[in-house]
Design an enzyme around this catalytic site. Structure first.
Site, PDB file in Angstrom:
ATOM      1  N   ASN A   1      -6.220  -5.591   5.386  1.00  0.00           N
ATOM      2  CA  ASN A   1      -5.723  -4.254   5.731  1.00  0.00           C
ATOM      3  C   ASN A   1      -6.009  -3.215   4.648  1.00  0.00           C
ATOM      4  O   ASN A   1      -6.197  -2.038   4.956  1.00  0.00           O
ATOM      5  CB  ASN A   1      -4.204  -4.332   5.976  1.00  0.00           C
TER       6      ASN A   1
ATOM      7  N   TYR B   1     -16.495   6.269   4.186  1.00  0.00           N
ATOM      8  CA  TYR B   1     -15.392   5.545   4.841  1.00  0.00           C
ATOM      9  C   TYR B   1     -15.846   5.024   6.215  1.00  0.00           C
ATOM     10  O   TYR B   1     -15.689   3.840   6.523  1.00  0.00           O
ATOM     11  CB  TYR B   1     -14.201   6.491   4.989  1.00  0.00           C
TER      12      TYR B   1
HETATM   13  P1  NAP Z   1      -1.970   3.706   2.943  1.00  0.00           P
HETATM   14  O1  NAP Z   1      -0.639   4.148   3.452  1.00  0.00           O
HETATM   15  O2  NAP Z   1      -2.725   4.580   2.010  1.00  0.00           O
HETATM   16  O3  NAP Z   1      -1.772   2.269   2.285  1.00  0.00           O
HETATM   17  C1  NAP Z   1      -2.869   1.631   1.708  1.00  0.00           C
HETATM   18  C2  NAP Z   1      -2.431   0.289   1.186  1.00  0.00           C
HETATM   19  O4  NAP Z   1      -3.599  -0.375   0.681  1.00  0.00           O
HETATM   20  C3  NAP Z   1      -1.445   0.395   0.057  1.00  0.00           C
HETATM   21  O5  NAP Z   1      -0.533  -0.675   0.133  1.00  0.00           O
HETATM   22  C4  NAP Z   1      -2.326   0.241  -1.180  1.00  0.00           C
HETATM   23  O6  NAP Z   1      -1.597  -0.303  -2.256  1.00  0.00           O
HETATM   24  C5  NAP Z   1      -3.350  -0.763  -0.660  1.00  0.00           C
HETATM   25  N1  NAP Z   1      -4.611  -0.763  -1.399  1.00  0.00           N
HETATM   26  C6  NAP Z   1      -5.470   0.260  -1.635  1.00  0.00           C
HETATM   27  N2  NAP Z   1      -6.525  -0.171  -2.344  1.00  0.00           N
HETATM   28  C7  NAP Z   1      -6.324  -1.494  -2.565  1.00  0.00           C
HETATM   29  C8  NAP Z   1      -7.055  -2.488  -3.234  1.00  0.00           C
HETATM   30  N3  NAP Z   1      -8.212  -2.216  -3.842  1.00  0.00           N
HETATM   31  N4  NAP Z   1      -6.570  -3.755  -3.254  1.00  0.00           N
HETATM   32  C9  NAP Z   1      -5.392  -4.066  -2.656  1.00  0.00           C
HETATM   33  N5  NAP Z   1      -4.656  -3.145  -2.018  1.00  0.00           N
HETATM   34  C10 NAP Z   1      -5.112  -1.875  -1.972  1.00  0.00           C
HETATM   35  O7  NAP Z   1      -3.000   3.431   4.125  1.00  0.00           O
HETATM   36  P2  NAP Z   1      -2.783   3.084   5.669  1.00  0.00           P
HETATM   37  O8  NAP Z   1      -2.921   4.318   6.429  1.00  0.00           O
HETATM   38  O9  NAP Z   1      -1.615   2.194   5.866  1.00  0.00           O
HETATM   39  O10 NAP Z   1      -4.133   2.254   5.930  1.00  0.00           O
HETATM   40  C11 NAP Z   1      -4.176   0.840   6.036  1.00  0.00           C
HETATM   41  C12 NAP Z   1      -5.479   0.460   6.691  1.00  0.00           C
HETATM   42  O11 NAP Z   1      -5.544   1.059   7.988  1.00  0.00           O
HETATM   43  C13 NAP Z   1      -6.720   0.939   5.938  1.00  0.00           C
HETATM   44  O12 NAP Z   1      -7.711  -0.043   5.977  1.00  0.00           O
HETATM   45  C14 NAP Z   1      -7.149   2.161   6.730  1.00  0.00           C
HETATM   46  O13 NAP Z   1      -8.531   2.389   6.621  1.00  0.00           O
HETATM   47  C15 NAP Z   1      -6.755   1.758   8.125  1.00  0.00           C
HETATM   48  N6  NAP Z   1      -6.585   2.879   9.034  1.00  0.00           N
HETATM   49  C16 NAP Z   1      -5.612   3.820   8.830  1.00  0.00           C
HETATM   50  C17 NAP Z   1      -5.487   4.857   9.736  1.00  0.00           C
HETATM   51  C18 NAP Z   1      -4.446   5.936   9.603  1.00  0.00           C
HETATM   52  O14 NAP Z   1      -4.485   6.885  10.406  1.00  0.00           O
HETATM   53  N7  NAP Z   1      -3.516   5.839   8.682  1.00  0.00           N
HETATM   54  C19 NAP Z   1      -6.343   4.954  10.823  1.00  0.00           C
HETATM   55  C20 NAP Z   1      -7.307   3.994  10.987  1.00  0.00           C
HETATM   56  C21 NAP Z   1      -7.423   2.953  10.092  1.00  0.00           C
HETATM   57  P3  NAP Z   1      -1.728   0.323  -3.752  1.00  0.00           P
HETATM   58  O15 NAP Z   1      -1.105   1.675  -3.680  1.00  0.00           O
HETATM   59  O16 NAP Z   1      -1.017  -0.634  -4.606  1.00  0.00           O
HETATM   60  O17 NAP Z   1      -3.199   0.370  -4.046  1.00  0.00           O
END
Ligand code: NAP
Length: 252
Positions: A92, A157
């Protein structure tokens, strides 16, 4: 409980979608390694673990940067030593940087591809080795609707997630004979820290809502049902698939 006695790793589980998935898998009985990467989010990961354990579940935090291949062994070993096995990996963790193509820096490209694509590829390799020892498992990749729709000003991305889509299919193909099923979830616009600031601008929010037939942003909890389904035996004939959870966004 649909995941009783299963053991999962959820990367990037301190916040947002990963946090919701970790809690959802735990509610269904799985023991969960709750991963984060930044020391400043250790407290958040620990809070996720406390909440899971407080509700009678099993979980442990582990800080590891998924872009650092040397850390993958620690992640898998944490599941095996603390909970005895590994059945489920949710790739994730993801990062997104806003830079127009003409100004995208090599560092942005490298970091995006390292976290969103190279990390999941090699962590899946390590996880698959552990899963093979216990008869198989499930790998779930969190992609995005932009795995096949371009995203303006965030090409690195979108390209990384396009790669993640092919990673899902390629690994599903090669790992089927080992009983390891590989699928993806591609969310639309889910309100998290990744986009909260951008979507707090009314113009951005309205433009985004204009592309969503269900006329609302998704919540991280909207992704949980699909993750539990893909982690459980209910999906034992599903591999190489992507579930788009986007309020109908791709209908446009
Ligand atoms: P988020 O709120 O920014 O959370 C990201 C998470 O990933 C945090 O727990 C962060 O922890 C962790 N992380 C970042 N870099 C990392 C690394 N190098 N190693 C381990 N952990 C890491 O993001 P989110 O929106 O929940 O997104 C989660 C996933 O869903 C992503 O892959 C994103 O591309 C995908 N996604 C999100 C959306 C959206 O609209 N939000 C839409 C489509 C897809 P730390 O702070 O400790 O780094």
């Amino acid at each position: 409980m649909r995941l009783k006695d299963r053991v999962a790793i959820v990367t990037g589980a301190s916040r947002g979608i990963g946090r919701a998935i970790a809690a959802g898998l735990a509610r269904e009985g799985a023991a969960v390694i709750v991963n984060n990467s930044n020391p400043s989010s250790d407290g958040l990961a620990e809070e996720v673990v406390r909440t899971i354990c407080g509700a009678g579940g099993r979980a442990a935090p582990l800080r590891a940067d998924v872009a650092d291949l040397a850390e993958h062994h620690r992640l898998v070993a944490a599941a095996v030593t603390q909970f005895g096995r590994l059945d489920i990996l949710v790739n994730n963790a993801g990062v997104e940087f806003r830079e127009p193509f003409l100004r995208t820096r090599p560092e942005t490209w490298d970091r995006t591809l390292a976290v969103n694509l190279k990390g999941p590829y090699f962590l899946s390799q390590k996880a698959a080795e552990a899963m093979m020892g216990s008869g198989g498992g499930k790998i779930i990749n969190i992609s995005t609707v932009h795995d096949h729709h371009p995203l303006r000003d965030r090409s690195a991305y979108a390209i990384s997630k396009g790669g993640l889509m092919m990673l899902t299919k390629s690994l599903a193909f090669e790992l089927a004979e080992h009983g390891i099923l590989v699928n993806a979830i591609s969310p639309g616009a889910i309100l998290t820290d990744m986009n909260r600031e951008a979507l707090s601008v009314p113009e951005n929010l309205n433009r985004c809502l204009g592309k969503i037939p269900l006329k609302r942003l998704g919540a991280a909890d909207d992704i949980v049902g699909a993750a539990v389904f893909l982690a459980s035996s209910e999906s034992d004939y599903v591999t190489g698939a992507t579930l788009y959870i986007d309020g109908g966004m791709l209908l446009y």
